[in-house]
Scaffold this motif. Structure first.
Motif, PDB file in Angstrom:
ATOM      1  N   GLY A 194       0.798  -1.222   0.000  1.00 41.47           N
ATOM      2  CA  GLY A 194       0.000   0.000   0.000  1.00 41.47           C
ATOM      3  C   GLY A 194       0.829   1.269   0.000  1.00 41.47           C
ATOM      4  N   LYS A 195       1.994   1.273   0.645  1.00 39.75           N
ATOM      5  CA  LYS A 195       2.803   2.493   0.698  1.00 39.75           C
ATOM      6  C   LYS A 195       3.335   2.879  -0.677  1.00 39.75           C
ATOM      7  CE  LYS A 195       7.201   0.170   1.711  1.00 39.75           C
ATOM      8  NZ  LYS A 195       8.339   0.088   2.649  1.00 39.75           N
ATOM      9  N   ASN A 196       3.356   1.924  -1.611  1.00 39.48           N
ATOM     10  CA  ASN A 196       3.856   2.198  -2.954  1.00 39.48           C
ATOM     11  C   ASN A 196       2.751   2.380  -3.999  1.00 39.48           C
ATOM     12  OD1 ASN A 196       6.613   1.922  -2.142  1.00 39.48           O
ATOM     13  ND2 ASN A 196       6.369  -0.298  -2.224  1.00 39.48           N
ATOM     14  N   VAL A 197       1.593   1.722  -3.789  1.00 39.77           N
ATOM     15  CA  VAL A 197       0.542   1.742  -4.815  1.00 39.77           C
ATOM     16  C   VAL A 197      -0.785   2.281  -4.303  1.00 39.77           C
ATOM     17  CG1 VAL A 197       1.610  -0.193  -5.999  1.00 39.77           C
ATOM     18  CG2 VAL A 197      -0.181  -0.651  -4.326  1.00 39.77           C
ATOM     19  N   GLY A 198      -0.841   2.666  -3.017  1.00 36.91           N
ATOM     20  CA  GLY A 198      -2.109   3.140  -2.467  1.00 36.91           C
ATOM     21  C   GLY A 198      -2.956   1.990  -1.954  1.00 36.91           C
ATOM     22  N   ILE A 199      -3.955   2.338  -1.191  1.00 36.72           N
ATOM     23  CA  ILE A 199      -4.828   1.313  -0.618  1.00 36.72           C
ATOM     24  C   ILE A 199      -6.294   1.542  -0.976  1.00 36.72           C
ATOM     25  CG2 ILE A 199      -3.274   0.825   1.314  1.00 36.72           C
ATOM     26  CD1 ILE A 199      -5.053   2.624   3.037  1.00 36.72           C
ATOM     27  N   LYS A 200      -6.562   2.566  -1.774  1.00 36.89           N
ATOM     28  CA  LYS A 200      -7.951   2.882  -2.117  1.00 36.89           C
ATOM     29  C   LYS A 200      -8.139   2.825  -3.632  1.00 36.89           C
ATOM     30  CE  LYS A 200      -8.676   5.867   1.885  1.00 36.89           C
ATOM     31  NZ  LYS A 200      -9.648   4.977   2.530  1.00 36.89           N
ATOM     32  N   THR A 201      -9.339   2.449  -4.036  1.00 36.40           N
ATOM     33  CA  THR A 201      -9.653   2.420  -5.468  1.00 36.40           C
ATOM     34  C   THR A 201     -11.162   2.505  -5.655  1.00 36.40           C
ATOM     35  OG1 THR A 201      -9.330   1.183  -7.533  1.00 36.40           O
ATOM     36  CG2 THR A 201      -9.783  -0.102  -5.565  1.00 36.40           C
ATOM     37  N   ASP A 202     -11.592   2.991  -6.790  1.00 40.37           N
ATOM     38  CA  ASP A 202     -13.012   3.030  -7.139  1.00 40.37           C
ATOM     39  C   ASP A 202     -13.369   1.966  -8.167  1.00 40.37           C
ATOM     40  OD1 ASP A 202     -14.133   5.646  -5.856  1.00 40.37           O
ATOM     41  OD2 ASP A 202     -12.201   6.214  -6.702  1.00 40.37           O
ATOM     42  N   LEU A 203     -12.368   1.571  -8.966  1.00 39.53           N
ATOM     43  CA  LEU A 203     -12.596   0.592 -10.024  1.00 39.53           C
ATOM     44  C   LEU A 203     -11.360  -0.283 -10.135  1.00 39.53           C
ATOM     45  CD1 LEU A 203     -14.278  -0.448 -12.480  1.00 39.53           C
ATOM     46  CD2 LEU A 203     -13.105   1.272 -13.860  1.00 39.53           C
ATOM     47  N   VAL A 204     -11.574  -1.591 -10.130  1.00 37.54           N
ATOM     48  CA  VAL A 204     -10.480  -2.541 -10.312  1.00 37.54           C
ATOM     49  C   VAL A 204     -10.866  -3.486 -11.452  1.00 37.54           C
ATOM     50  CG1 VAL A 204     -11.398  -4.151  -8.594  1.00 37.54           C
ATOM     51  CG2 VAL A 204      -8.976  -4.212  -9.165  1.00 37.54           C
ATOM     52  N   THR A 205      -9.885  -3.854 -12.267  1.00 40.39           N
ATOM     53  CA  THR A 205     -10.163  -4.709 -13.415  1.00 40.39           C
ATOM     54  C   THR A 205      -9.729  -6.139 -13.135  1.00 40.39           C
ATOM     55  OG1 THR A 205      -8.013  -4.353 -14.490  1.00 40.39           O
ATOM     56  CG2 THR A 205      -9.760  -2.755 -14.936  1.00 40.39           C
ATOM     57  N   GLU A 206     -10.250  -7.040 -13.946  1.00 41.56           N
ATOM     58  CA  GLU A 206      -9.919  -8.462 -13.800  1.00 41.56           C
ATOM     59  C   GLU A 206      -9.793  -9.077 -15.182  1.00 41.56           C
ATOM     60  OE1 GLU A 206     -11.069 -12.391 -14.562  1.00 41.56           O
ATOM     61  OE2 GLU A 206     -12.602 -10.822 -14.566  1.00 41.56           O
ATOM     62  N   ASN A 207      -8.631  -9.638 -15.464  1.00 46.39           N
ATOM     63  CA  ASN A 207      -8.411 -10.367 -16.717  1.00 46.39           C
ATOM     64  C   ASN A 207      -8.890 -11.799 -16.531  1.00 46.39           C
ATOM     65  OD1 ASN A 207      -7.203 -11.838 -18.886  1.00 46.39           O
ATOM     66  ND2 ASN A 207      -5.800 -10.132 -19.195  1.00 46.39           N
ATOM     67  N   PRO A 208      -9.720 -12.351 -17.440  1.00 47.98           N
ATOM     68  CA  PRO A 208     -10.223 -13.720 -17.258  1.00 47.98           C
ATOM     69  C   PRO A 208      -9.123 -14.757 -17.058  1.00 47.98           C
ATOM     70  CG  PRO A 208     -11.442 -12.622 -18.998  1.00 47.98           C
ATOM     71  CD  PRO A 208     -10.321 -11.698 -18.624  1.00 47.98           C
ATOM     72  N   THR A 209      -7.934 -14.530 -17.626  1.00 46.36           N
ATOM     73  CA  THR A 209      -6.864 -15.515 -17.452  1.00 46.36           C
ATOM     74  C   THR A 209      -6.409 -15.594 -15.994  1.00 46.36           C
ATOM     75  OG1 THR A 209      -5.212 -13.824 -18.047  1.00 46.36           O
ATOM     76  CG2 THR A 209      -6.060 -15.218 -19.811  1.00 46.36           C
ATOM     77  N   ILE A 210      -6.598 -14.511 -15.230  1.00 51.15           N
ATOM     78  CA  ILE A 210      -6.254 -14.547 -13.808  1.00 51.15           C
ATOM     79  C   ILE A 210      -7.142 -15.550 -13.086  1.00 51.15           C
ATOM     80  CG2 ILE A 210      -6.217 -13.188 -11.679  1.00 51.15           C
ATOM     81  CD1 ILE A 210      -5.538 -10.757 -13.328  1.00 51.15           C
ATOM     82  N   LEU A 211      -8.417 -15.588 -13.456  1.00 50.77           N
ATOM     83  CA  LEU A 211      -9.325 -16.549 -12.836  1.00 50.77           C
ATOM     84  C   LEU A 211      -8.923 -17.979 -13.166  1.00 50.77           C
ATOM     85  CD1 LEU A 211     -12.754 -14.804 -13.541  1.00 50.77           C
ATOM     86  CD2 LEU A 211     -11.354 -14.681 -11.486  1.00 50.77           C
ATOM     87  N   ILE A 212      -8.321 -18.180 -14.324  1.00 49.38           N
ATOM     88  CA  ILE A 212      -7.903 -19.523 -14.727  1.00 49.38           C
ATOM     89  C   ILE A 212      -6.656 -19.955 -13.961  1.00 49.38           C
ATOM     90  CG2 ILE A 212      -7.057 -20.934 -16.653  1.00 49.38           C
ATOM     91  CD1 ILE A 212      -8.741 -19.213 -18.524  1.00 49.38           C
ATOM     92  N   HIS A 213      -5.633 -19.097 -13.976  1.00 49.84           N
ATOM     93  CA  HIS A 213      -4.335 -19.481 -13.422  1.00 49.84           C
ATOM     94  C   HIS A 213      -4.287 -19.413 -11.903  1.00 49.84           C
ATOM     95  CE1 HIS A 213      -2.902 -19.734 -17.461  1.00 49.84           C
ATOM     96  NE2 HIS A 213      -2.964 -18.431 -17.693  1.00 49.84           N
ATOM     97  N   LYS A 214      -4.949 -18.428 -11.297  1.00 47.84           N
ATOM     98  CA  LYS A 214      -4.853 -18.253  -9.849  1.00 47.84           C
ATOM     99  C   LYS A 214      -5.994 -18.899  -9.080  1.00 47.84           C
ATOM    100  CE  LYS A 214      -2.049 -14.052  -9.595  1.00 47.84           C
ATOM    101  NZ  LYS A 214      -1.936 -12.688  -9.009  1.00 47.84           N
ATOM    102  N   TYR A 215      -7.153 -19.047  -9.716  1.00 47.68           N
ATOM    103  CA  TYR A 215      -8.321 -19.533  -8.982  1.00 47.68           C
ATOM    104  C   TYR A 215      -8.983 -20.733  -9.643  1.00 47.68           C
ATOM    105  CZ  TYR A 215      -7.596 -15.035  -6.745  1.00 47.68           C
ATOM    106  OH  TYR A 215      -7.039 -13.982  -6.085  1.00 47.68           O
ATOM    107  N   GLY A 216      -8.242 -21.444 -10.489  1.00 51.00           N
ATOM    108  CA  GLY A 216      -8.747 -22.691 -11.050  1.00 51.00           C
ATOM    109  C   GLY A 216     -10.057 -22.556 -11.779  1.00 51.00           C
ATOM    110  N   SER A 217     -10.219 -21.431 -12.483  1.00 54.40           N
ATOM    111  CA  SER A 217     -11.449 -21.154 -13.250  1.00 54.40           C
ATOM    112  C   SER A 217     -12.693 -21.118 -12.364  1.00 54.40           C
ATOM    113  CB  SER A 217     -11.643 -22.173 -14.373  1.00 54.40           C
ATOM    114  OG  SER A 217     -10.552 -22.150 -15.267  1.00 54.40           O
TER     115      SER A 217
END
Length: 386
Positions: A194-217
């Motif tokens: 957080g000290k480098n990238v912040g801790i707040k956001t209004d919109l975050v994106t998600e690439n479908p390949t992330i769901l495949i590789h990190k969360y087993g689809s």
């Protein structure tokens, strides 16, 4: 078809019930009969404390059924005013038509016929009443003065240049002032980042390949995925269910997981036609990749909605621009990008926009006492590079 909208203040429902009584009397005076069995009552209540109970509405002695959602002129409206039910219904209906499109392709029908079939039987479903539900919550809130844009937006990429940059305060300062922030592809904001990238956001994106590789689809346990979203609070999660055939069920499982496990984050879907037109636009600007990266996509959204745009973490090279020391590809790992995107070409586009004063590309570390957002007339921060 009639509809009544009533507002209740301080638990006083008298005005709302009076409107219902007026409608009943008007119908009786004009020889019209209300079908109470087809009449539904939907209550939208966003109060933090919901201690009181709502007394049922009665029409001609018959109690009106209370529902959590209903279909009005083809649009599914739910009591939480989210569009998950409406979108999932449209996707399910459109998905059934894809079978026939595959059959036509299998027998080698011409591209023109395939396109016409898609536009008539599939796209017409996906874009049904789109002016009502698409973009709700994404567009800037209008003010009394009629402003059509946010003042300042911070778009945060994931480049290794953010490592030890101490830019978190600079990014958070905009969001604490009521402006907008965007984070790309489910990046970690906790674990000391957080000290480098912040801790707040209004919109975050998600690439479908992330769901495949990190969360087993999302085919097994989905709680780790939803728990990952906790650090983003009640921001919006932008999904791309219509980019590719495989991404539709993935994104729908993500949306259902968020709903089932009651995450405060709001999933929103990207219009596939917008993404297609965006690809064609950047191709006309010299980008030859099959599709813009998530970072360039979010910059494009910011260009449409924000008057002043600040970019952080957009540096695709393996050495720091000032110290020339080695950098990891991301600030949280060193996984290299695929050949699907041409990051150096995208960076050249962003650099041109920076040079033209369209946006500000931050490649410097934050130093205490430095002004967070320089005045528009000040020299570009990138110009300090050797």
């Amino acid at each position: 078809m009639n509809d009544i909208a009533g507002k209740c203040n301080n638990n006083d429902e008298s005005a709302y019930r009076e409107e219902v009584r007026h409608l009943t009397v008007w119908c009786a005076n004009n020889n019209l009969a209300l079908n109470t069995k087809k009449t539904k009552e939907l209550i939208v209540d966003f109060r933090k404390t919901k201690g009181c109970t709502h007394t049922p509405i009665h029409i001609n002695g018959t109690e009106v059924e209370r529902v959590t959602s209903f279909r009005f002129l083809g649009v599914h409206i739910s009591e939480d005013l989210s569009w998950i039910l409406n979108t999932s219904t449209l996707v399910k209906k459109a998905h059934q038509r894809l079978f026939f499109l595959r059959r036509l392709k299998k027998i080698h029908m011409s591209p023109l016929i395939l396109e016409n079939f898609y536009r008539c039987t599939i796209e017409s479903i996906l874009t049904s009443c789109i002016t009502v539900w698409y973009g709700i919550g994404l567009g800037p809130k209008s003010t009394a003065e009629g402003a059509s844009k946010w003042d300042t937006c911070a778009v945060v990429g994931n480049s290794g240049i953010l490592t030890n940059s101490n830019c978190g305060k600079m990014i958070n300062s905009a969001l604490l002032s009521g402006e907008k922030g965007v984070q790309c592809n489910l990046p970690p904001l906790d674990e000391g980042y957080g000290k480098n990238v912040g801790i707040k956001t209004d919109l975050v994106t998600e690439n479908p390949t992330i769901l495949i590789h990190k969360y087993g689809s999302l085919m097994a346990r989905r709680r780790p995925f939803v728990e990952r979203l906790h650090s983003y609070g009640n921001s919006m999660l932008l999904l791309h269910p219509f980019s590719f055939g495989f991404s539709t069920p993935l994104c729908m499982r993500a949306a259902y997981s968020i709903e089932d496990l009651e995450s405060p984050i709001l999933p929103v879907f990207c219009n596939p036609e917008y993404l297609q037109n965006l690809t064609l636009f950047w191709r006309s600007q010299g980008l030859r990749a099959p599709r813009p990266s998530t970072g360039l996509f979010m910059v494009s959204l910011a260009l449409e909605h924000c008057a002043n745009i600040h970019l952080y973490g957009f540096w695709p090279f393996s050495n720091h621009p000032h110290g020339l020391y080695a950098l990891s590809h991301h600030y949280y790992d060193d996984v290299k990008p695929s050949s699907f995107h041409t990051m150096p070409v995208e960076f050249d586009i962003l650099l041109r926009l920076h040079s033209q004063g369209v946006l500000r590309l931050h490649l410097e570390d934050f130093r205490p006492g430095e002004k967070y957002f320089p005045d528009p007339g000040s020299p570009p921060l990138f110009d300090d590079m050797d």
